[in-house]
Design an enzyme around this catalytic site. Structure first.
Site, PDB file in Angstrom:
ATOM      1  N   LEU A  10     -54.924  72.515  50.781  1.00  0.00           N
ATOM      2  CA  LEU A  10     -55.940  72.637  49.748  1.00  0.00           C
ATOM      3  C   LEU A  10     -55.489  71.865  48.513  1.00  0.00           C
ATOM      4  O   LEU A  10     -54.292  71.739  48.241  1.00  0.00           O
ATOM      5  CB  LEU A  10     -56.159  74.107  49.368  1.00  0.00           C
ATOM      6  CG  LEU A  10     -56.739  75.023  50.444  1.00  0.00           C
ATOM      7  CD1 LEU A  10     -56.739  76.468  49.948  1.00  0.00           C
ATOM      8  CD2 LEU A  10     -58.147  74.585  50.813  1.00  0.00           C
ATOM      9  N   PRO A 189     -53.438  69.472  41.120  1.00  0.00           N
ATOM     10  CA  PRO A 189     -53.686  68.418  42.114  1.00  0.00           C
ATOM     11  C   PRO A 189     -52.414  67.664  42.499  1.00  0.00           C
ATOM     12  O   PRO A 189     -51.451  67.601  41.727  1.00  0.00           O
ATOM     13  CB  PRO A 189     -54.683  67.500  41.392  1.00  0.00           C
ATOM     14  CG  PRO A 189     -55.320  68.353  40.351  1.00  0.00           C
ATOM     15  CD  PRO A 189     -54.246  69.290  39.910  1.00  0.00           C
ATOM     16  N   SER A 190     -52.438  67.099  43.701  1.00  0.00           N
ATOM     17  CA  SER A 190     -51.352  66.256  44.213  1.00  0.00           C
ATOM     18  C   SER A 190     -50.024  66.990  44.304  1.00  0.00           C
ATOM     19  O   SER A 190     -48.964  66.364  44.288  1.00  0.00           O
ATOM     20  CB  SER A 190     -51.192  64.990  43.354  1.00  0.00           C
ATOM     21  OG  SER A 190     -52.401  64.272  43.301  1.00  0.00           O
ATOM     22  N   ARG A 191     -50.086  68.312  44.376  1.00  0.00           N
ATOM     23  CA  ARG A 191     -48.885  69.155  44.456  1.00  0.00           C
ATOM     24  C   ARG A 191     -47.998  69.024  43.219  1.00  0.00           C
ATOM     25  O   ARG A 191     -46.826  69.389  43.253  1.00  0.00           O
ATOM     26  CB  ARG A 191     -48.067  68.840  45.729  1.00  0.00           C
ATOM     27  CG  ARG A 191     -48.803  69.199  47.029  1.00  0.00           C
ATOM     28  CD  ARG A 191     -49.125  70.696  47.055  1.00  0.00           C
ATOM     29  NE  ARG A 191     -49.681  71.121  48.333  1.00  0.00           N
ATOM     30  CZ  ARG A 191     -50.978  71.273  48.588  1.00  0.00           C
ATOM     31  NH1 ARG A 191     -51.861  70.976  47.650  1.00  0.00           N
ATOM     32  NH2 ARG A 191     -51.390  71.708  49.758  1.00  0.00           N
ATOM     33  N   LEU A 192     -48.550  68.550  42.111  1.00  0.00           N
ATOM     34  CA  LEU A 192     -47.811  68.481  40.849  1.00  0.00           C
ATOM     35  C   LEU A 192     -48.077  69.772  40.070  1.00  0.00           C
ATOM     36  O   LEU A 192     -48.642  69.774  38.972  1.00  0.00           O
ATOM     37  CB  LEU A 192     -48.226  67.245  40.047  1.00  0.00           C
ATOM     38  CG  LEU A 192     -47.969  65.906  40.748  1.00  0.00           C
ATOM     39  CD1 LEU A 192     -48.456  64.748  39.890  1.00  0.00           C
ATOM     40  CD2 LEU A 192     -46.479  65.749  41.063  1.00  0.00           C
TER      41      LEU A 192
END
Length: 213
Positions: A10, A189-192
């Site tokens: 997700l 977002p973007s696993r950041l």
């Protein structure tokens, strides 16, 4: 049917978090997030995953329900003779996780535990439904039983013994977690992801920092 778990992902984007957004007190900040989880009607907002360690250093974990945030401490109730109770008697430290996926949030808490005062346990026990109070007597939690019939029979017996007023069993009561490390995680977002860590200083103040995701 084979599942490709690697493709399940997700993208988180609902909110942001920085140390400057957070209150100076970690437990007060936790209460803010807990109240937001309750107001958002997330599923089981007070469910917490609590990990303990046995005397050989082996961890075990389970879900329990948070029942109070009082004087900077988190309170839950259980059977003192259960597996977790025995582990806490030998090693009174826990790691706790709350996960509220609807808000894309996680809170991790570590600290020491101690049993609450008997009168505190008495007051909470008296507030429980009658059947739950009988169940606390009937269940020798974490011990092996031959069948469900054993448990039902014990509950019926204690129901006959305590038809109206049910005293608190001496083996059942509350624990207070005194946190010394609390981390707030907000999905991004973007696993950041945003991670804000509080650590308790010697003067009982909280230091805040940002962690890499």
């Amino acid at each position: 049917m084979s599942l490709n778990l690697a493709d399940i992902r997700l993208e988180y984007s609902k909110k942001e978090l920085s140390p400057d957004d957070c209150l100076p007190d970690a437990v007060a900040q936790f209460e803010v997030w807990l109240n937001e989880a309750i107001a958002s009607q997330v599923h089981e907002p007070t469910a917490m995953h609590i990990a303990t360690v046995d005397d050989s250093g082996r961890p075990s974990a389970r879900i329990v329900l948070l029942k109070g945030v009082e004087n900077g401490q988190l309170v839950f109730y259980t059977n003192y003779l259960s597996r977790k109770g025995r582990q806490l008697a030998a090693n009174p430290y826990v790691a706790v996780t709350f996960f509220w996926p609807e808000l894309e949030r996680q809170v991790r808490i570590e600290g020491r535990v101690a049993q609450v005062a008997p009168e505190v346990s008495d007051a909470y026990f008296a507030s429980r439904p009658y059947t739950s109070r009988i169940g606390a007597w009937a269940s020798e939690q974490s011990t092996e039983i031959d069948s469900k019939t054993v448990l039902v029979t014990r509950a019926a017996g204690f129901g006959l013994k305590h038809p109206l007023s049910v005293p608190r069993p001496p083996h059942w009561g509350g624990y207070a977690i005194v946190p010394d490390r609390i981390e707030f995680w907000q999905g991004r977002p973007s696993r950041l992801h945003d991670r804000v860590l509080y650590t308790l200083a010697a003067d009982a103040s909280w230091a805040r920092s940002r962690l890499a995701p």
